[in-house]
Design an enzyme around this catalytic site. Structure first.
Site, PDB file in Angstrom:
ATOM      1  N   LYS A  45       0.836  -1.215   0.000  1.00 28.81           N
ATOM      2  CA  LYS A  45       0.000   0.000   0.000  1.00 28.81           C
ATOM      3  C   LYS A  45       0.866   1.258   0.000  1.00 28.81           C
ATOM      4  O   LYS A  45       0.374   2.363   0.164  1.00 28.81           O
ATOM      5  CB  LYS A  45      -0.871   0.029   1.270  1.00 28.81           C
ATOM      6  N   LYS A  47       2.965   1.986   2.393  1.00 27.43           N
ATOM      7  CA  LYS A  47       3.110   2.474   3.772  1.00 27.43           C
ATOM      8  C   LYS A  47       4.235   1.705   4.455  1.00 27.43           C
ATOM      9  O   LYS A  47       4.475   0.542   4.137  1.00 27.43           O
ATOM     10  CB  LYS A  47       1.828   2.183   4.572  1.00 27.43           C
TER      11      LYS A  47
HETATM   12  N1  CTP Z   1      -8.521   5.268  14.807  1.00 22.96           N
HETATM   13  C1  CTP Z   1      -9.426   5.995  15.612  1.00 22.96           C
HETATM   14  N2  CTP Z   1      -9.065   7.243  16.072  1.00 22.96           N
HETATM   15  C2  CTP Z   1      -7.856   7.762  15.751  1.00 22.96           C
HETATM   16  C3  CTP Z   1      -6.935   7.046  14.959  1.00 22.96           C
HETATM   17  C4  CTP Z   1      -7.311   5.781  14.487  1.00 22.96           C
HETATM   18  O1  CTP Z   1     -10.528   5.539  15.911  1.00 22.96           O
HETATM   19  N3  CTP Z   1      -7.573   8.985  16.191  1.00 22.96           N
HETATM   20  C5  CTP Z   1      -8.934   3.975  14.282  1.00 22.96           C
HETATM   21  C6  CTP Z   1      -8.961   3.940  12.756  1.00 22.96           C
HETATM   22  O2  CTP Z   1     -10.162   4.515  12.285  1.00 22.96           O
HETATM   23  C7  CTP Z   1      -8.846   2.447  12.484  1.00 22.96           C
HETATM   24  C8  CTP Z   1      -7.980   1.965  13.653  1.00 22.96           C
HETATM   25  O3  CTP Z   1      -7.984   2.994  14.645  1.00 22.96           O
HETATM   26  O4  CTP Z   1     -10.124   1.839  12.524  1.00 22.96           O
HETATM   27  C9  CTP Z   1      -6.559   1.661  13.225  1.00 22.96           C
HETATM   28  O5  CTP Z   1      -6.121   2.793  12.544  1.00 22.96           O
HETATM   29  P1  CTP Z   1      -4.645   3.057  12.007  1.00 22.96           P
HETATM   30  O6  CTP Z   1      -4.709   3.411  10.575  1.00 22.96           O
HETATM   31  O7  CTP Z   1      -3.738   1.987  12.432  1.00 22.96           O
HETATM   32  O8  CTP Z   1      -4.297   4.360  12.896  1.00 22.96           O
HETATM   33  P2  CTP Z   1      -4.032   5.857  12.466  1.00 22.96           P
HETATM   34  O9  CTP Z   1      -3.566   6.595  13.675  1.00 22.96           O
HETATM   35  O10 CTP Z   1      -5.230   6.410  11.725  1.00 22.96           O
HETATM   36  O11 CTP Z   1      -2.793   5.680  11.481  1.00 22.96           O
HETATM   37  P3  CTP Z   1      -2.413   6.458  10.138  1.00 22.96           P
HETATM   38  O12 CTP Z   1      -2.193   7.885  10.499  1.00 22.96           O
HETATM   39  O13 CTP Z   1      -1.134   5.757   9.672  1.00 22.96           O
HETATM   40  O14 CTP Z   1      -3.576   6.239   9.188  1.00 22.96           O
END
Ligand code: CTP
Length: 155
Positions: A45, A47
């Site tokens: 992806k 990432k």
């Molecule tokens: N999630 C959430 N609240 C946040 C960050 C993440 O509820 N502030 C949720 C996302 O919606 C997802 C899960 O946690 O269902 C895992 O998300 P992930 O992508 O691993 O975390 P992110 O912090 O959003 O990472 P990135 O910035 O790399 O997208």
């Protein structure tokens, strides 16, 4: 019959947004199973995570709201995972709103509100800024030392 909830994510640099989501997901049923993106899947992806799959899986598995973790290796394993784990609820944060509606023929699909103002991407940005600040400090300290050396060596 046990109500099983299933979710997926990278969960890198585990933070309070992750914890709050997992807590709310676990409260939806009796058990929570979490698919953690493998390093190879993340790479596909475009990432890359700070922590390896093994480390992220160990951290998420240690969370008291989580009953089981397993690797997520591709986009198309969700139907077989839902069947394998007997999940009746598939849920994700609402940044994924609508993206998994095709799973509705297999179980309930829910999108929960994300915790505001925190994400792994944001933490990474902030940490790299700290690194830059440190480099700037060291650079200016170096110029100060060079100035002092100059004054000492000028006859
Ligand atoms: N999630 C959430 N609240 C946040 C960050 C993440 O509820 N502030 C949720 C996302 O919606 C997802 C899960 O946690 O269902 C895992 O998300 P992930 O992508 O691993 O975390 P992110 O912090 O959003 O990472 P990135 O910035 O790399 O997208």
């Amino acid at each position: 019959m046990l109500k099983i909830v299933i979710t997926y994510g990278t969960f890198d640099l585990f933070h309070v947004g992750h914890i709050r989501l997992l807590k709310r997901l676990r409260a939806l049923g009796d058990q929570l199973v979490v698919g953690i993106s493998s390093d190879e899947f993340n790479q596909s992806k475009g990432k890359s995570s700070f922590f390896s799959y093994e480390e992220r899986a160990e951290i998420v598995n240690a969370c008291k709201y989580v009953d089981k973790v397993f690797p997520e290796n591709s986009w198309d394993q969700k139907v077989s995972d839902i069947e394998k784990y007997g999940a009746s609820i598939f849920a994700m944060g609402d940044d994924w709103e609508g993206k998994f509606d095709h799973l509705k023929e297999f179980c309930d699909v829910l999108y929960l509100a994300r915790t505001e103002d925190i994400s792994t991407t944001d933490i990474k940005k902030k940490l790299s800024k700290f690194d830059q600040d440190k480099i700037n400090d060291l650079e200016s300290a170096l110029y100060d030392i060079m100035d002092i050396v100059k004054t000492l060596t000028v006859k």
